[in-house]
Structures are given as C-alpha cells and as structure tokens.
Design a protein around this motif. Structure first.
Motif: not given
Length: 276
Positions: A185-203
């Motif tokens: 999970l930590i490794t996934k968050t190093t992908d900035t696009s993934y982190s941005i999408d996660l925040l924009n669509f679910s927060f």
C-alpha cells in the motif's frame, strides 16, 4: 456510578509531534529504548512522559519493537519523507486512524454536524468512563492530529469531518478493521497519479483539486533527495572531509557521515565550493 479511570490507550502526543521525532532517529538500524528516548529529548527513560512518547510513536505505526530494541518502520520512513503532497496526506490519514480509540471516536462522529473539541471530550467521557483530565487530553490530541492529517477542517468554532471511509473502501480495507499498513500500500501511494485520484474521487469534502502539475510542494514534504544530490558537487575526493555552506553557517563533515548529516539538518546546500 462506575469509577472513572485514568487508563485508556491512546497517543499522548500529536501526530505532527511524532513525525517530527521520527526525523531524529536512525532509519536503518535498531536501537535500545534508552537511546531512542535520548535522541528525542528524554533523559529519564523510566518517566511517565518517556513511556507515553514511545507509546505514541508505536500507536501511529512509526516504530516497531523487537525485544529491547526499536526501529523506524517502513511506514515511518515513508511518512517522514513523502514524495508528494497527495502521498503525505494519505499516509497522515492512515497514521491518524491506526490508534484503535482514535478510529472508534472518528467512526462515531463521522456523520455528525457541528463537531467541537468539547463534544469530543464529552463523548470520550461517556464512552470510556475516564477522568475529565484524560478526556480533555484525548480530545486535544485527537483534534490537533486530525487537523494535521486533514481529516478535519476548521469552520468557525466547529470542525468539518471528512468522510474517509470511501477512501478505505477504494483500497479494499474496512476502516473498523484497519490495524496495519502494508508495504504494498505504501508503494502504491508513491505513484502520484494514484494518490491524486484516490483523494479526488473518494475523499469528501474535497481538500482541493489536485493535479499532476503541482509546482509548489507542501511544507510537509522534505526535499532531501535534492539536498543529497547537491552535496556531490562539493565533495573533494582528495580528502576524508568536506567543507560546505548551509544557510546557518559553514560546516566540515566526514564524507561517510554526510548523508546522515544532511538528513538531520533538513536544509539545502549551497552550490559554492571551498578548499580544505
């Protein structure tokens, strides 16, 4: 009437304070408890505050204990040196919700309105039959840590509580069962696009609209990679020591210790060269 207790297991120090303390610890080796405490400013390892300091670091997922030794976790290393603002926010949310009591209280107030620190204090008094002093401490640390993690947002005298449950659903974790953070999970968050999408669509409500073209990093992000790269321009291969200038003075440091020195200082090096 049940007797009120002083014992409830929750971090006695804020999340920001704990992350700041991780910066003072070696990231690649185990250390004894007394050395860990000395590094973060405690001279008496048996004092109550010292025990609370270690407990808070562990509850937020920043250190592990094995026998009499402690080490910074992979999560602790990641949250102290995030590579992007979205990653810093996501990791802070994870850390804030790792302590069981913080998670329980968050779930109770998640759908409430007009949340205040006093309301949280009263809720803790009712839920855990602790003393007023303990409930006040809990509420203060809980609110400050939640604001730092952007789980809360100040609005006049009250707090807006963001719905982070959608974020956890998106990553396939039930919030009430959330107990650890995997390296995957930590490794996934190093992908900035993934982190941005996660925040924009679910927060919700949104912090802001993130984009992949952020030019100004958050103050939470340490620019250590660039500092270490710049250090190579001032090394003199003919000597065991290097001399260089920081914003607060000129330093002479053993080259083998240069990287750890830069990490400790958390400052940028100048490009100016010196002769030794």
């Amino acid at each position: 009437m049940p007797k009120r207790s002083k014992t409830i297991y929750f971090p006695r120090f804020t999340l920001k304070k704990c992350i700041d303390r991780i910066d003072k610890l070696p990231v690649a080796r185990c250390i004894r408890r007394e050395f860990l405490l000395e590094m973060i400013g405690y001279t008496n390892p048996n004092s109550g505050p010292a025990g609370s300091a270690v407990g808070a670091l562990a509850m937020f997922g920043l250190i592990n204990q094995e026998d009499d030794f402690y080490e910074v976790t992979s999560f602790g290393r990641a949250i102290s040196s995030p590579i992007s603002e979205p990653q810093a926010i996501i990791l802070s949310i994870f850390s804030f919700l790792l302590p069981e009591k913080f998670r329980e209280v968050y779930l109770k107030i998640a759908n409430m309105e007009n949340i205040t620190e006093s309301l949280i204090q009263n809720l803790v008094l009712q839920q855990y039959t602790v003393t007023e002093k303990v409930s006040k401490k809990f509420a203060r640390v809980f609110v400050k840590s939640g604001l730092f993690a952007k789980v809360f947002e100040k609005q006049d005298e009250s707090l807006i509580v963001r719905n982070v449950q959608n974020l956890f659903k998106e990553i396939g974790i039930k919030l009430d069962k959330f107990e650890n953070i995997s390296d995957e999970l930590i490794t996934k968050t190093t992908d900035t696009s993934y982190s941005i999408d996660l925040l924009n669509f679910s927060f919700s409500p949104k912090i802001k609209s993130f984009s992949t073209n952020q030019e100004e990093p958050s103050h939470q992000i340490k620019e250590r990679t660039s500092e270490i790269e710049k250090s190579s321009t001032i090394l003199d291969e003919e000597h065991d020591f290097t001399q260089f200038e920081l914003s607060d003075g000129v330093y002479v440091v053993n080259r083998s210790e240069l990287e750890s020195f830069i990490r400790e200082k958390g400052m940028k090096l100048s490009e100016k060269k010196f002769k030794i």
